[in-house]
Design an enzyme around this catalytic site. Structure first.
Site, short mmCIF file in Angstrom:
data_model
loop_
_atom_site.label_atom_id
_atom_site.label_comp_id
_atom_site.label_asym_id
_atom_site.label_seq_id
_atom_site.Cartn_x
_atom_site.Cartn_y
_atom_site.Cartn_z
N CYS B 86 -14.87 2.01 -0.77
CA CYS B 86 -13.91 2.28 -0.43
C CYS B 86 -13.00 2.15 -2.20
O CYS B 86 -11.66 1.43 -1.70
CB CYS B 86 -13.49 1.16 0.61
SG CYS B 86 -14.49 1.51 1.96
N HIS B 335 -7.11 5.00 6.60
CA HIS B 335 -7.81 3.64 5.03
C HIS B 335 -8.62 5.19 5.68
O HIS B 335 -9.69 5.35 5.38
CB HIS B 335 -8.66 2.22 6.35
CG HIS B 335 -10.11 2.41 4.38
ND1 HIS B 335 -9.59 2.30 3.48
CD2 HIS B 335 -11.38 1.23 4.69
CE1 HIS B 335 -10.47 2.25 2.95
NE2 HIS B 335 -11.69 1.45 3.38
#
Lengths: 390, 390
Positions: B86, B335
C-alpha cells in the site's frame, strides 16, 4: 552528477531449485555480492536496497522487497521492489545508480530473484504470459513464446535469414554456458540438436527458447565519495540508458526491432561517450534466439538486417571480435526473470575483473549489459568500465 | 544534493469504478497533474515515470509501468513499476525525487493506480492478504484486517484505550471526507454509526476499516534547475524518509508501534530540519482506525500511549492544532492501494496551495504525508513545504 561504481556483485547458480525460497536465494546472492568486495564490506554499510522480481507463482507478492532484504540481514533500510517484467533487476540496478547519484545513499544494493520451477505448467505459462500485453495478447491466447515467434517470422520474411541462424545462436550460447558453473543448462549442443528440437511456437523450437529457472543475483553500487573504502579497482557505471515502448506487439510500428532497446542503447552510449565498436563484450537479452539477433541490430553491433550474417561470421563467439553472452546467456545460463538483469551485471563484473575462467574475454575493459522487459515494453542498458589504480 | 520540487499533482475521484481500467484511470490522473502546473507543461517535457501499483486482481501485472505511461501519452521514456504494497506510490514519489536529485531527470512523474472493485470478494481478500506476510500469516488464515485487529488488541491491552477511540477516528475522517468531492465514502457518520457497525475482525468493525477503492493519482517532481519554468510557487520536498521492517507481525518486537514509520519520520524530519510541532497538517495512513492512532505516536505527534487522548482532545480535527487526514484519509477518501501515497501528496499540494475548499487547513505552509506498506513492512514519509515568490 556524481559518479557511481560497482564494488561487488554475485549470484546463486541458476537452475531448478524448487526447494529454495525467495528469501533463501536472495540471501545467498547478497552474501556472494558482499564477499566479492575486494576490501570487504559489512551489510550494515548498505543504505538502501532495490529488488527486482516479477513475483512469479504468487509467493510473497506484496512487500517482497522488504521480505527478502530483511531476511538477508539488511534490517530497516529502505527496500523497494521494482518490476519491469524480465528487466526488473536491470531497472533495479539503474535505480541503485540513481539513489547513489542523488546523494541519498552512499552504497546501494540492487538485486533480483525468481522462483519458477515449483509451479504447474499452466501456472508457469500464465506468469510468463503476464510479461506480454494482457488483454489483447495473453487473454486472446498468445503465449509469450508466440509473441517472439511472430517477431522471428517477421524477421525471416523481411531479411534473408532462416531458423538455422537461431540454431547458431543456441550452439554458441550453450558452448559458452558449458564453461559456466552457474549455468542452468551448462552443456554444449550440436547444430543438429538445435535444428531438430521439438517446435515450441513455430518457427521457434526448444533450443531457440531459454529455460524456466530459479535464481538470484545482487550488485553493490557505491558513490564516488565512498568507493575508495571498498576497492581501488572498481567498475565505473560509465553509462545507463532506459526506455519504454508500447507493451503490445500489435501496437508497434515494427516487429523486427525493439525501439526501447535502441533508445536505451543510444542513451547509454551517449552518456558513456563511446561507440558500439569500443565494446570488448556484451551480455544481451536472448530470452529467445531471435531476441539475440534483434539485439545485435538494436544495439548497433551491425546494420539493420545483418544480424544473421554477424552470428554466421563467428564474430560474437568467445574469441571473436565482440563476444556476446560469454556467460551462456539466458539460453544456457538460465532466466530466473527478476534475477536476470543483475545476473548479467554480475557476469560483466567477473569479465572486467578477469575472473571469468574458461570463458574469460581477453583484455575485457569495457562491457555492455542489455536487459529487456517482456517483448520490449521496457529495456535498460548499462555500459561498464574497469578502472585500474583509481 | 540538488533540491526537488513538486510542480503539480492530481488524482481521479476514488471510488467504485469497475468499468475503468488501469490505463484510463492513470491517464486521467496524469492529465489532472499536468493541468495543475501553474505555468503549464507538455507531457513531452517529462523525462521519466515511476508507477506504484500492487497489481491487484491480476490485470496487466508485468510491465504495468510502461503499459499505463504509454497510454497516458508519455511515449518512450523510462517507466518503472514500484511496489511496496500500500506504500507503492509513496515510494514512487521518493524514487522520482531520487531521479531528479541524481541529475538523470529534470522532470519526473510519479503516480499510482489500482482497480479493486471488479473482483469477487474472495479475490479481493486474497489480494489484500498479499500485503501481509504470505507463509505464516495469509496461508495460515489471517486476513489483512485480522493483522491490524491484533495490533488494536495489543494496544488496548497495553494502554487505557478502547474501541470508542477507533470510532472517533472514523467520525473525524468521515466529517472531513464529506467535504471532499474525490472521496469514495464522502458522507458523515455519527459516533453511534461507527460504534455499532458489524464486526470485521474483532475489535475492528466496519467503520474502523477503509473501503476497497479504485483510483489513480500522479505527482510531478522537478529539479531546482527546471522548476522555474513551471511555477514560482512550487512545493519543496523538504525531507523524505523511508524504512523497512520485518513483514510478518509475529517477527517483530512490538505490535503497538511500527518501527518503519518511526525511522522514516525521523529521517524525514532530520533532512527537513524540523520537529513534528512545526507541521501545519498531516495525511497519515489510516487503512484501519488503529493505524491512525499508531501513526500519531510513530510520527511524534504525541507520546507513546497517548494517541487515544490526542484524538479525544480534538487536536487532530480540522481547526485543531494539527489536523490529520483533512482529505478524509483512507477511511473516507478511499484506498486504491497503489494510488494512495501519491493521492496523499496530491492532497498536501492542494492544502499548501490553499485550494482545499471547505476542508482547507488555515495557513498551511508545512505538511507531512505518511504512507505504509502492509502492516508496516515498509513506510515512507514526505515533508512538503510551500515556497512563495521563489
Amino acid at each position: 552528477m556524481r559518479e557511481a561504481y560497482i564494488i561487488g556483485a554475485g549470484q546463486t547458480p541458476f537452475g531448478a531449485m524448487p526447494g529454495e525460497s525467495y528469501r533463501s536465494l536472495f540471501t545467498d546472492a547478497v552474501d556472494a555480492a558482499l564477499n566479492s568486495v575486494p576490501d570487504g564490506i559489512d551489510a550494515g554499510e548498505i543504505d538502501e536496497a532495490v529488488v527486482g522480481t516479477l513475483g512469479v507463482g504468487g509467493r510473497q507478492i506484496g512487500l517482497s522487497g522488504p521480505a527478502v532484504t530483511e531476511h538477508a540481514g539488511l534490517h530497516g533500510i529502505p527496500s523497494t521492489r521494482v518490476e519491469n517484467a524480465c528487466a526488473a533487476s536491470g531497472y533495479a540496478v539503474r535505480q541503485a545508480v540513481q539513489a547513489v547519484r542523488s546523494g541519498m545513499a552512499d552504497v546501494a544494493l540492487a538485486g533480483g530473484v525468481e522462483v519458477m520451477t515449483d509451479m504447474s505448467g499452466d501456472a508457469a505459462k500464465y506468469w510468463l504470459g503476464v510479461s506480454g500485453e494482457t488483454e489483447w495478447e495473453r487473454l486472446t491466447g498468445t503465449t509469450f513464446a508466440g509473441v517472439y515467434a511472430q517477431m522471428a517470422s517477421a524477421y525471416f520474411d523481411r531479411y534473408d535469414a532462416t531458423p538455422e541462424h537461431l540454431s547458431q545462436v543456441a550452439v554458441k550460447n550453450h558452448k559458452n554456458g558449458a564453461k559456466n558453473d552457474d549455468a542452468h543448462l551448462g552443456f554444449e549442443c550440436s547444430i543438429e540438436d538445435a535444428r531438430d528440437a521439438p517446435v515450441v511456437a513455430d518457427p521457434l523450437n526448444l533450443y531457440h527458447c531459454c529455460p524456466t529457472s530459479d535464481g538470484a543475483a545482487a550488485v553493490l553500487v557505491a558513490s564516488e565519495d565512498a568507493v575508495g573504502e571498498y576497492t581501488d579497482e572498481p567498475i565505473r557505471v560509465a553509462g545507463v540508458g532506459a526506455a519504454s515502448e508500447r507493451v503490445g506487439l500489435f501496437q508497434r510500428d515494427t516487429y523486427t526491432g525493439i525501439d526501447a532497446s535502441m533508445e536505451a542503447a543510444a542513451e547509454a552510449y551517449d552518456r558513456a561517450g563511446i561507440e558500439p565498436d569500443d565494446l570488448d563484450f556484451a551480455e544481451v537479452h536472448d530470452c529467445f534466439a531471435i531476441a539475440e539477433l534483434l539485439a545485435y541490430e538494436d544495439l548497433g553491433f551491425c546494420g539493420r538486417g545483418e544480424a544473421h550474417e554477424l552470428v554466421d561470421s563467428g564474430a560474437t563467439e568467445l574469441g571473436g571480435e565482440l563476444p556476446v553472452n560469454a556467460s551462456g546467456g539466458l539460453k544456457s545460463k538460465g532466466h530466473p526473470l527478476g534475477a536476470t538483469g543483475a545476473g548479467q551485471i554480475a557476469e560483466a563484473v567477473k569479465q572486467l575483473r578477469g575472473e571469468a575462467g574458461d570463458r574469460q574475454v581477453e583484455d575485457a575493459e569495457l562491457g555492455l549489459t542489455h536487459n529487456v522487459g517482456g517483448s520490449g515494453g521496457a529495456a535498460v542498458v548499462h555500459v561498464l568500465e574497469r578502472e585500474v589504480g583509481r
